[in-house]
Design an enzyme around this catalytic site. Structure first.
Site, short mmCIF file in Angstrom:
data_model
loop_
_atom_site.label_atom_id
_atom_site.label_comp_id
_atom_site.label_asym_id
_atom_site.label_seq_id
_atom_site.Cartn_x
_atom_site.Cartn_y
_atom_site.Cartn_z
N LEU A 69 0.84 -1.16 -0.01
CA LEU A 69 0.01 -0.09 -0.16
C LEU A 69 1.03 1.25 0.11
O LEU A 69 0.11 2.46 -0.14
CB LEU A 69 -0.98 -0.08 1.14
N ASP A 160 9.66 -9.22 2.79
CA ASP A 160 9.12 -8.95 1.43
C ASP A 160 9.76 -8.01 0.65
O ASP A 160 9.76 -6.67 0.97
CB ASP A 160 7.41 -9.05 1.13
N ASN A 288 9.33 -9.22 -9.30
CA ASN A 288 10.25 -10.06 -8.37
C ASN A 288 9.41 -11.03 -7.45
O ASN A 288 8.65 -10.45 -6.74
CB ASN A 288 11.06 -9.05 -7.79
N ASP A 315 0.36 -9.78 -4.63
CA ASP A 315 1.43 -8.88 -4.48
C ASP A 315 1.44 -7.73 -5.46
O ASP A 315 1.99 -7.31 -5.99
CB ASP A 315 2.73 -9.79 -5.20
O1 DOR Z 1 7.83 -7.19 -7.89
C1 DOR Z 1 7.85 -6.84 -6.47
N1 DOR Z 1 7.69 -5.73 -5.93
N2 DOR Z 1 8.39 -7.90 -5.74
C2 DOR Z 1 8.64 -7.80 -4.28
O2 DOR Z 1 9.13 -8.70 -3.57
C3 DOR Z 1 8.38 -6.35 -3.84
C4 DOR Z 1 7.44 -5.47 -4.70
C5 DOR Z 1 7.53 -4.04 -4.51
O3 DOR Z 1 7.54 -3.65 -3.13
O4 DOR Z 1 7.45 -3.43 -5.35
#
Ligand code: DOR
Length: 447
Positions: A69, A160, A288, A315
């Protein structure tokens, strides 16, 4: 849906809904206490609000264990308010806000702020995720106990974006959280195997000249963490499973005695998209863990159908325009997901016959609620249960346009794709929070 009539007292009457996709529509009455009061062919009632659902499929409100968020710190990309709007429009009644904010959600002050702001917005239950390590630095544990005891009552912890790489810290986190029923959600990525990684390591990355992100960098961390969870009795949740090898390992591990203390999620984008899309170096496909191959996509769909992977988590990772509208190597990884998840699931899992509507309720609502220990979400659509409901038009078709999604971020990987089915309304504790593309706050307070 034809609109809402105002009549008398009980809170809400849903006319003509099909719970879990049942053939025959029924009416569903919600009492003043926000719980389901009656289901069946109902006569005129004194409901304050009547919503004509025209045979929409009713599912329990969705629960997202993995949402970014961005507040505090990157309100130019998303705010708790704009993310809550996206969540309500997507059928969600609870989301878990990841800790990689600025400041990091590694202490009671930040997690309480996130929770309080979610309550003020009042569209969806916003549960903050606490960081595992201080500042996401991977050096020492964050204030896990104080976040758990805080008013935000944090139960899910994750770095994360970063992997908790140090095995001893991971062990300690699993031990510590197990004392109060917490869960460690791991972003499995061995940093030693992924220096400068830009794309799935394979023929496409080689041809495009992008540094590879090999699948064993995920698989080896998942294997290690499963063993640590087994050894400590802690609860491990594997974030965004992306490779066939991880699915195969989890299938084996979870069939062993004690394997049940491990749970896993898959994202909608990993169920649909592959690294073939990287051809034009369009950063909207940078994420990712990375998009992988057809074989991985097939294996992930099977793992979700079988229950080897428990649930779907978005995600949802909004990014400001300057962080995506740039060359591949400079772009941030991440994709929007809250408003497209249901449609992608219908496209990838329901239409091919891998899951039915009841299964979708499991993977979008029941399983994530169970993993996070929520007792008022992911409940059956039965009399006496909280009225947390997503209504879905299964016949709808829509073309995804980033500009038409909530918030300022545009980074949907489904831009221009025509997808089936659409959430037409969301009901949170008996109040309509979203309907036909518009939201209305319920002003509710989390228990
Ligand atoms: O693609 C991603 N974006 N993978 C992650 O683990 C973090 C996330 C982000 O915070 O933008």
């Amino acid at each position: 849906m034809n609109g809402v009539e105002r009549t008398g007292r009980a809170r809400l009457l849903l006319r003509s809904v099909r719970p879990y996709g049942a053939e025959e529509p029924v009416d569903l009455l919600v009492g003043e206490d926000g719980r389901i009061a009656d289901i069946g062919e109902l006569e005129e009632t004194d409901a304050a609000e009547v919503l004509h659902a025209d045979g929409a499929v009713a599912l329990p409100g969705f629960v997202d264990l993995h949402t970014h968020l961005r507040e505090p710190g990157r309100e130019d990309a998303e705010t708790i308010e704009s993310g809550s709007v996206a969540a309500a429009l997507g059928g969600y009644t609870a989301v878990f806000a990841m800790a990689n904010t600025d400041p990091v959600a590694d202490n009671a002050v930040v997690v309480e702020h996130v929770r309080r702001r979610g309550e003020e917005v009042g569209l969806v239950d916003v549960h903050p995720v606490g960081a595992v390590t201080a500042g996401l630095g991977g050096q020492r544990l964050a204030e896990i106990g104080s976040m758990a005891r805080s008013a935000a009552r944090v139960r899910l912890f994750s770095d994360d974006g970063n992997c908790v790489d140090d095995p001893l810290l991971m062990r300690r986190a699993l031990e510590y959280t197990s004392a109060f029923g917490g869960v460690v959600a791991q972003h499995a990525q061995d940093p030693g195997l992924t220096p400068g990684a830009q794309a799935h390591e394979g023929a496409n990355a080689a041809r495009l000249g992008l540094a590879g992100w090999p699948a064993p960098a995920e698989e080896s961390v998942v294997a290690r963490d499963c063993m640590l969870a087994g050894h400590t009795g802690g609860s491990l949740h594997v974030c965004h499973v992306s490779s066939a090898g991880t699915a195969e390992f989890l299938r084996w591990w979870r069939s062993r005695p004690g394997g049940g203390s491990v749970s896993a999620e898959v994202t909608p984008h990993h169920l649909l998209l592959t690294d073939e899309l990287l051809e034009g170096y369009d950063p909207r496909y940078k994420v990712n863990p990375p998009l992988r191959t057809d074989e991985d996509v097939r294996a992930l769909r099977e793992a979700l159908a079988e229950g080897v992977v428990d649930c779907v988590a978005t995600d949802h990772a909004p990014h400001a325009e300057q962080d995506k509208d740039c060359e591949w190597s400079a772009a941030r990884p991440g994709m929007l997901g809250l408003q497209t998840a249901l449609s992608v699931l219908v496209h990838t899992m329901l239409r091919p016959g891998l899951l039915d509507w009841r299964d979708l309720a499991r993977v979008l609502s029941e399983a994530p609620a169970r993993i996070a220990g929520l007792d008022d979400q992911g409940r059956p659509l039965e009399v006496g249960e909280p009225a947390n409901i997503a209504l879905v038009d299964p016949q709808a078709e829509w073309t995804v346009r980033g500009e038409e999604l909530a918030g300022t971020a545009l980074n949907t990987p489904f831009e221009g794709m025509t997808l089936p089915a659409r959430v037409t309304a969301t009901i949170s504790r008996g109040r309509v929070t979203a309907r036909d593309g518009r939201t209305q706050p319920y002003g509710g307070v989390l228990r």
